[in-house]
Design a protein around this motif. Structure first.
Motif, PDB file in Angstrom:
ATOM      1  N   LEU A 212      -2.389  -9.124  14.240  1.00  0.00           N
ATOM      2  CA  LEU A 212      -2.685  -9.712  12.931  1.00  0.00           C
ATOM      3  C   LEU A 212      -2.818  -8.606  11.886  1.00  0.00           C
ATOM      4  O   LEU A 212      -3.385  -7.551  12.160  1.00  0.00           O
ATOM      5  CB  LEU A 212      -3.982 -10.515  12.999  1.00  0.00           C
ATOM      6  N   SER A 213      -2.322  -8.858  10.690  1.00  0.00           N
ATOM      7  CA  SER A 213      -2.400  -7.840   9.640  1.00  0.00           C
ATOM      8  C   SER A 213      -2.479  -8.496   8.275  1.00  0.00           C
ATOM      9  O   SER A 213      -2.086  -9.651   8.090  1.00  0.00           O
ATOM     10  CB  SER A 213      -1.184  -6.912   9.688  1.00  0.00           C
ATOM     11  N   LEU A 214      -2.986  -7.740   7.320  1.00  0.00           N
ATOM     12  CA  LEU A 214      -3.105  -8.195   5.936  1.00  0.00           C
ATOM     13  C   LEU A 214      -2.448  -7.155   5.049  1.00  0.00           C
ATOM     14  O   LEU A 214      -2.883  -5.990   5.014  1.00  0.00           O
ATOM     15  CB  LEU A 214      -4.580  -8.373   5.566  1.00  0.00           C
ATOM     16  N   TYR A 215      -1.393  -7.541   4.385  1.00  0.00           N
ATOM     17  CA  TYR A 215      -0.631  -6.598   3.570  1.00  0.00           C
ATOM     18  C   TYR A 215      -1.536  -5.954   2.521  1.00  0.00           C
ATOM     19  O   TYR A 215      -2.308  -6.627   1.847  1.00  0.00           O
ATOM     20  CB  TYR A 215       0.537  -7.297   2.885  1.00  0.00           C
ATOM     21  N   GLY A 216      -1.436  -4.641   2.380  1.00  0.00           N
ATOM     22  CA  GLY A 216      -2.208  -3.930   1.377  1.00  0.00           C
ATOM     23  C   GLY A 216      -3.540  -3.424   1.873  1.00  0.00           C
ATOM     24  O   GLY A 216      -4.198  -2.640   1.191  1.00  0.00           O
ATOM     25  N   PHE A 217      -3.962  -3.871   3.074  1.00  0.00           N
ATOM     26  CA  PHE A 217      -5.241  -3.401   3.611  1.00  0.00           C
ATOM     27  C   PHE A 217      -4.991  -2.508   4.820  1.00  0.00           C
ATOM     28  O   PHE A 217      -4.203  -2.832   5.703  1.00  0.00           O
ATOM     29  CB  PHE A 217      -6.116  -4.577   4.040  1.00  0.00           C
ATOM     30  N   SER A 218      -5.685  -1.381   4.849  1.00  0.00           N
ATOM     31  CA  SER A 218      -5.599  -0.496   6.002  1.00  0.00           C
ATOM     32  C   SER A 218      -6.909   0.237   6.154  1.00  0.00           C
ATOM     33  O   SER A 218      -7.629   0.481   5.171  1.00  0.00           O
ATOM     34  CB  SER A 218      -4.445   0.506   5.870  1.00  0.00           C
ATOM     35  N   ILE A 219      -7.233   0.617   7.368  1.00  0.00           N
ATOM     36  CA  ILE A 219      -8.466   1.349   7.627  1.00  0.00           C
ATOM     37  C   ILE A 219      -8.434   2.718   6.962  1.00  0.00           C
ATOM     38  O   ILE A 219      -9.481   3.283   6.617  1.00  0.00           O
ATOM     39  CB  ILE A 219      -8.713   1.465   9.150  1.00  0.00           C
ATOM     40  N   GLU A 220      -7.230   3.277   6.760  1.00  0.00           N
ATOM     41  CA  GLU A 220      -7.125   4.582   6.113  1.00  0.00           C
ATOM     42  C   GLU A 220      -7.699   4.544   4.696  1.00  0.00           C
ATOM     43  O   GLU A 220      -8.368   5.491   4.262  1.00  0.00           O
ATOM     44  CB  GLU A 220      -5.658   5.040   6.058  1.00  0.00           C
TER      45      GLU A 220
END
Length: 340
Positions: free
Chosen positions: A71-79
Motif C-alpha cells: 500500500l502506498s500514498l503518492y507524495g508521502f514518504s518516510i524520507e
C-alpha cells in the motif's frame, strides 16, 4: 515481460500493488490487516483476489499494517518525515499538515525515524473525533507501534524517544499535502513496493556498529526446523521474501531473519509441521545485513529404489515415498514373488 502497472489499483493518490499482496499471490495466507484498519470497507474480494474500491478516502491508516508494503500514498514518504525531524527542532507529528494518518507508519519505520533522527513527539488528539478510527482500532495500533519503537531503541542502548503529547499543537496548513493529492502526475506514476524493513535495516547499518541482541519484537521472526523435515523444499519455494533458501548442494536450509515478514506461509505449507517461529534473541547486525544461518543440515543419500536423493534418517536407504508405496502395496509384491 510482465507489465506490473496493470496490477496496481488506484483511488486518487492511494494505491494497492496487487502483485505484492500476500492474499492475492499465496493461497496459504489469510492476512486481513488492511481490512481490519479500514473504516470504509474499501478493500473487497473479487473472484478471490483483493482489490481496492472507489470508496477509499486515501487516509493512509492501513499502510503501516501491511507486512509487504503493498500500500502506498503518492507524495508521502518516510524520507520526508525524517528530513523534517532532522532539520526542525521540537517536531510534533500529527495527521495535519503534510502528514497522512500516523497509522501509515509501521513499527519498523517508527524505529528507523528514531535511529536516523532524534527524539520527537506526536499527537493523537485528532483520533478521538476521526471517522477512520473506528472502535479505536487505528489509535490503539499507533500507540502500540510507538511504544514498541521506544522499547526497541532502548534495547540498543540509545536515548532517543517518541513522546505522545496531550496538548493540541498549532495547526499547520494542509495545502501542501492536498496539492500533492491532486497533482496530475499520480495518474501516470507507477508504484512498485519496496522491500519490507528496508528503512530500519538502513538505519541500523548507520547507527549500530557492534553486535546487540534483542528479543520479542513484532518485526522479528526467528525460525527453527525440526529433524522431522523431509527436505521437500516447499517452504523455500513458496517463501515470498526469499528468507528461506538452500546452499549449493541443497543439503542445508538457510534462513535470513532480516527478510522474514512473519506471513506464516512456510509453517502452513509444511506437511510435517517441522518449521516453527520461536522465541530467540536476534543479533541486530545479522538482521540489518541479511546474514544467513543454517536452520537444518540434511544427510542426502540416493534411494536404492527410485535413485533420487532424499534426506536420510538412518536405516535402509529408501526414501519415504518409496517406503510408503512398498508398504501400501506389499500384497501386490508378495503375489508377484509367489508367481515365480
Amino acid at each position: 515481460m510482465l507489465d506490473r502497472t496493470l496490477y496496481i489499483d488506484r483511488t486518487g493518490a492511494f494505491a494497492l500493488d496487487r502483485l505484492s499482496c500476500l492474499r492475492n499471490e499465496y493461497a496459504k495466507n489469510e492476512c486481513e490487516e488492511c481490512l481490519t484498519h479500514c473504516s470504509e470497507n474499501a478493500f473487497v474480494f473479487e473472484q478471490g483476489k483483493l482489490r481496492l474500491s472507489a470508496v477509499c478516502t486515501q487516509c493512509g491508516a492501513c499502510m503501516g499494517a501491511c507486512p509487504t508494503k503493498a500500500l502506498s500514498l503518492y507524495g508521502f514518504s518516510i524520507e520526508k518525515v525524517f528530513e523534517s525531524i532532522v532539520k526542525e527542532g521540537n517536531v510534533t507529528l500529527s495527521c495535519q499538515g503534510e502528514m497522512p494518518c500516523l497509522g501509515a507508519l509501521s513499527v519498523d519505520e517508527w524505529c528507523a525515524l528514531l535511529l536516523e533522527g532524534k527524539s520527537f513527539s506526536c499527537t493523537l488528539l485528532e483520533c478521538a473525533s476521526c471517522q477512520h478510527n473506528h472502535a479505536g482500532v487505528v489509535e490503539q495500533s499507533i500507540r502500540k507501534r510507538i511504544e514498541e519503537a521506544n522499547a526497541f531503541v532502548a534495547a540498543l542502548h540509545k536515548n532517543e524517544r517518541i513522546t505522545i503529547v496531550t496538548h493540541k499543537p498549532q495547526e499547520p496548513s494542509r495545502r501542501a499535502f492536498f496539492k500533492r493529492l491532486v497533482t496530475p502526475a499520480i495518474t501516470t506514476t507507477s508504484h512498485f513496493s519496496e522491500a519490507p524493513l528496508t528503512h530500519l535495516k538502513r538505519a541500523l547499518k548507520k547507527t549500530v556498529s557492534q553486535s546487540v541482541t534483542v528479543e520479542n519484537f513484532s518485526f522479528l521472526y526467528p525460525k527453527a526446523i525440526l529433524q522431522s523435515c523431509d527436505n521437500c523444499k516447499e517452504c523455500v519455494q513458496f517463501c515470498p521474501t526469499h528468507a528461506l533458501s538452500y546452499n549449493t548442494q541443497q543439503s542445508d536450509i538457510l534462513f535470513q531473519v532480516g527478510k522474514c515478514i512473519g506471513c506464516g506461509i512456510c509453517e502452513s505449507i509444511c506437511h510435517k509441521e517441522a518449521i516453527q517461529t520461536i522465541e530467540k534473541e536476534v543479533d541486530v547486525i545479522d538482521f540489518a545485513y541479511d546474514r544467513a544461518q543454517v536452520l537444518l543440515s540434511h544427510d542426502l543419500q540416493v534411494c536404492h529404489t527410485c535413485k533420487c536423493a532424499f534426506s536420510y534418517k538412518g536405516g535402509e536407504k529408501i526414501c519415504e515415498r518409496c517406503a510408503c508405496f512398498e508398504k501400501e502395496h506389499s500384497e501386490m509384491f508378495l503375489l508377484a514373488s509367489q508367481s515365480h
